[in-house]
Design a protein around this motif. Sequence first.
Motif, mmCIF file in Angstrom:
data_model
loop_
_atom_site.group_PDB
_atom_site.id
_atom_site.type_symbol
_atom_site.label_atom_id
_atom_site.label_comp_id
_atom_site.label_asym_id
_atom_site.label_seq_id
_atom_site.Cartn_x
_atom_site.Cartn_y
_atom_site.Cartn_z
ATOM 1 N N PRO A 199 50.149 22.007 53.391
ATOM 2 C CA PRO A 199 50.665 22.911 54.409
ATOM 3 C C PRO A 199 50.600 22.282 55.799
ATOM 4 C CG PRO A 199 48.533 23.635 53.607
ATOM 5 C CD PRO A 199 48.928 22.473 52.774
ATOM 6 N N GLN A 200 51.519 22.694 56.630
ATOM 7 C CA GLN A 200 51.527 22.203 58.004
ATOM 8 C C GLN A 200 50.492 22.995 58.793
ATOM 9 O OE1 GLN A 200 53.943 19.723 58.911
ATOM 10 N NE2 GLN A 200 54.071 19.752 56.677
ATOM 11 N N THR A 201 49.400 22.365 59.152
ATOM 12 C CA THR A 201 48.407 23.059 59.955
ATOM 13 C C THR A 201 48.052 22.163 61.121
ATOM 14 O OG1 THR A 201 46.597 22.086 58.707
ATOM 15 C CG2 THR A 201 47.317 24.259 58.016
ATOM 16 N N ARG A 202 47.478 22.788 62.161
ATOM 17 C CA ARG A 202 47.044 21.933 63.269
ATOM 18 C C ARG A 202 45.781 21.180 62.851
ATOM 19 N NH1 ARG A 202 47.306 26.400 67.310
ATOM 20 N NH2 ARG A 202 48.194 27.634 65.657
ATOM 21 N N THR A 203 45.459 20.129 63.603
ATOM 22 C CA THR A 203 44.303 19.320 63.244
ATOM 23 C C THR A 203 43.026 20.139 63.400
ATOM 24 O OG1 THR A 203 45.529 17.567 64.258
ATOM 25 C CG2 THR A 203 43.258 17.067 63.688
ATOM 26 N N ILE A 204 42.152 20.010 62.419
ATOM 27 C CA ILE A 204 40.891 20.758 62.471
ATOM 28 C C ILE A 204 39.793 19.766 62.849
ATOM 29 C CG2 ILE A 204 39.305 22.229 61.160
ATOM 30 C CD1 ILE A 204 41.991 23.446 60.889
ATOM 31 N N PRO A 205 39.051 20.028 63.904
ATOM 32 C CA PRO A 205 37.956 19.111 64.243
ATOM 33 C C PRO A 205 36.807 19.238 63.246
ATOM 34 C CG PRO A 205 37.941 21.009 65.698
ATOM 35 C CD PRO A 205 39.130 21.179 64.799
ATOM 36 N N ASP A 206 35.862 18.307 63.348
ATOM 37 C CA ASP A 206 34.650 18.441 62.539
ATOM 38 C C ASP A 206 33.903 19.688 62.995
ATOM 39 O OD1 ASP A 206 35.156 16.182 61.154
ATOM 40 O OD2 ASP A 206 33.959 14.889 62.470
ATOM 41 N N PRO A 207 33.144 20.305 62.085
ATOM 42 C CA PRO A 207 32.386 21.488 62.520
ATOM 43 C C PRO A 207 31.395 21.102 63.605
ATOM 44 C CG PRO A 207 31.839 20.862 60.248
ATOM 45 C CD PRO A 207 32.947 19.966 60.675
ATOM 46 N N LYS A 208 31.210 22.028 64.554
ATOM 47 C CA LYS A 208 30.276 21.627 65.615
ATOM 48 C C LYS A 208 28.903 22.264 65.375
ATOM 49 C CE LYS A 208 31.908 24.950 69.044
ATOM 50 N NZ LYS A 208 32.655 25.778 68.156
ATOM 51 N N PRO A 209 27.853 21.521 65.735
ATOM 52 C CA PRO A 209 26.514 22.046 65.481
ATOM 53 C C PRO A 209 26.258 23.321 66.289
ATOM 54 C CG PRO A 209 26.441 19.824 66.464
ATOM 55 C CD PRO A 209 27.866 20.250 66.450
ATOM 56 N N PHE A 210 25.477 24.200 65.754
ATOM 57 C CA PHE A 210 25.116 25.420 66.498
ATOM 58 C C PHE A 210 23.675 25.745 66.164
ATOM 59 C CE2 PHE A 210 26.829 26.529 62.395
ATOM 60 C CZ PHE A 210 25.955 27.471 61.895
ATOM 61 N N GLU A 211 23.053 26.501 67.037
ATOM 62 C CA GLU A 211 21.654 26.873 66.806
ATOM 63 C C GLU A 211 21.511 28.376 66.785
ATOM 64 O OE1 GLU A 211 18.600 25.298 69.301
ATOM 65 O OE2 GLU A 211 19.309 23.242 68.931
ATOM 66 N N LEU A 212 20.665 28.857 65.903
ATOM 67 C CA LEU A 212 20.391 30.292 65.883
ATOM 68 C C LEU A 212 19.023 30.527 66.490
ATOM 69 C CD1 LEU A 212 21.680 31.221 62.313
ATOM 70 C CD2 LEU A 212 22.878 31.370 64.502
ATOM 71 N N PRO A 213 18.862 31.676 67.163
ATOM 72 C CA PRO A 213 17.570 31.935 67.783
ATOM 73 C C PRO A 213 16.493 32.192 66.722
ATOM 74 C CG PRO A 213 18.962 33.886 67.860
ATOM 75 C CD PRO A 213 19.795 32.795 67.283
ATOM 76 N N ASP A 214 15.242 31.978 67.108
ATOM 77 C CA ASP A 214 14.155 32.442 66.238
ATOM 78 C C ASP A 214 14.237 33.962 66.233
ATOM 79 O OD1 ASP A 214 13.220 29.927 65.789
ATOM 80 O OD2 ASP A 214 11.861 29.962 67.522
ATOM 81 N N GLY A 215 13.772 34.574 65.173
ATOM 82 C CA GLY A 215 13.781 36.040 65.171
ATOM 83 C C GLY A 215 14.016 36.567 63.786
ATOM 84 N N SER A 216 14.299 37.866 63.716
ATOM 85 C CA SER A 216 14.491 38.528 62.422
ATOM 86 C C SER A 216 15.850 38.112 61.847
ATOM 87 C CB SER A 216 14.469 40.044 62.624
ATOM 88 O OG SER A 216 15.589 40.395 63.419
#
Length: 308
Positions: free
Chosen positions: A86-103
């Motif tokens: 399929p014709q799709t736009r370029t997808i970058p690599d996933p970017k790192p993310f952080e979740l807070p400490d907590g429940s």
Amino acid sequence: MREFIETIADELRRMLGEGRDSVPLDDDSVRILRRMQADELAAERRSEISSGDEPEEVKFAGAEDLKIEAKKEYAPKQVRIVASRPQTRTIPDPKPFELPDGSPSEKWEALRGIVLSDPVCNAHVKPGKKVVFGTGNLSAKIFFCGEAPGADEETQGIPFVGRAGQLLTKIISAMGLKREEVYIGNIMNWRPEMSTSRGNRPPTSEEMAYCLPYLEAQIAIVRPQVVVALGKTAVNGLLGEDPNRKMGAIRGKWSKFGDSDLMITYHPSFLLQYGNNNTMKRLVWEDMMAVMERVGIPISQKQRNYFL
Ligand code: URA
């Protein structure tokens, strides 16, 4: 003619999205399709300077992700629908993310915020439509993982609310559970783009790779005992793509995804194709009974006999 072609292409894409790759056609329909292909080709030739190469495959202009082959080597009166990339736009690599400490719920809220505001996810969503994040019980023992939002899901921003979703809800309630007692997520957070508003297509590897960390993070928050992969795309997303994998051979079998047990079964939209035929429903139901046993949900005799 153009509108007619687009209607056919839409319907074929919808079927392709449901896992069907051929349609039975009578001789007259094959003749009409061949004629349309020839007319399209002639029109293309008139409007383009030819490279001199004879095209090996004829595609419908405006439906570039589909080509329709009615060649002799296929079974008589079966026309294969072939999806090209399929014709799709370029997808970058996933970017790192952080979740807070907590429940778990603080983490889940933070993750939800990250996903819903992710610029790549949002860039793939048409105006008025939504990025879709998982939903359900954060202490669920069972995590259902689907493929990607469809038209109803991207409108409501909730996974599995269309026809396939209604069937999934029925399966969950046949297990003696409510939707609120399980978790429901998808490999993808956006509906894979199409040139038309109807139909679905399976996500590309890049699309799945981009969204996978978001699914993994949801699984890490919920820590389900069992992940149920609904259909081949979910399996490909979770376990990596394998062209030799056949759903018929792997469904009903246990494997692992991280710390969770992984059960593979058919996607509800695949079941919908079988209408009132109980054979496929029973296979899925046997898979669900295996899941029930694994998480300790009692199974009554009545439940054991469903779809027999
Ligand atoms: N099919 C899926 O795989 N996921 C949805 O959310 C809806 C339909």
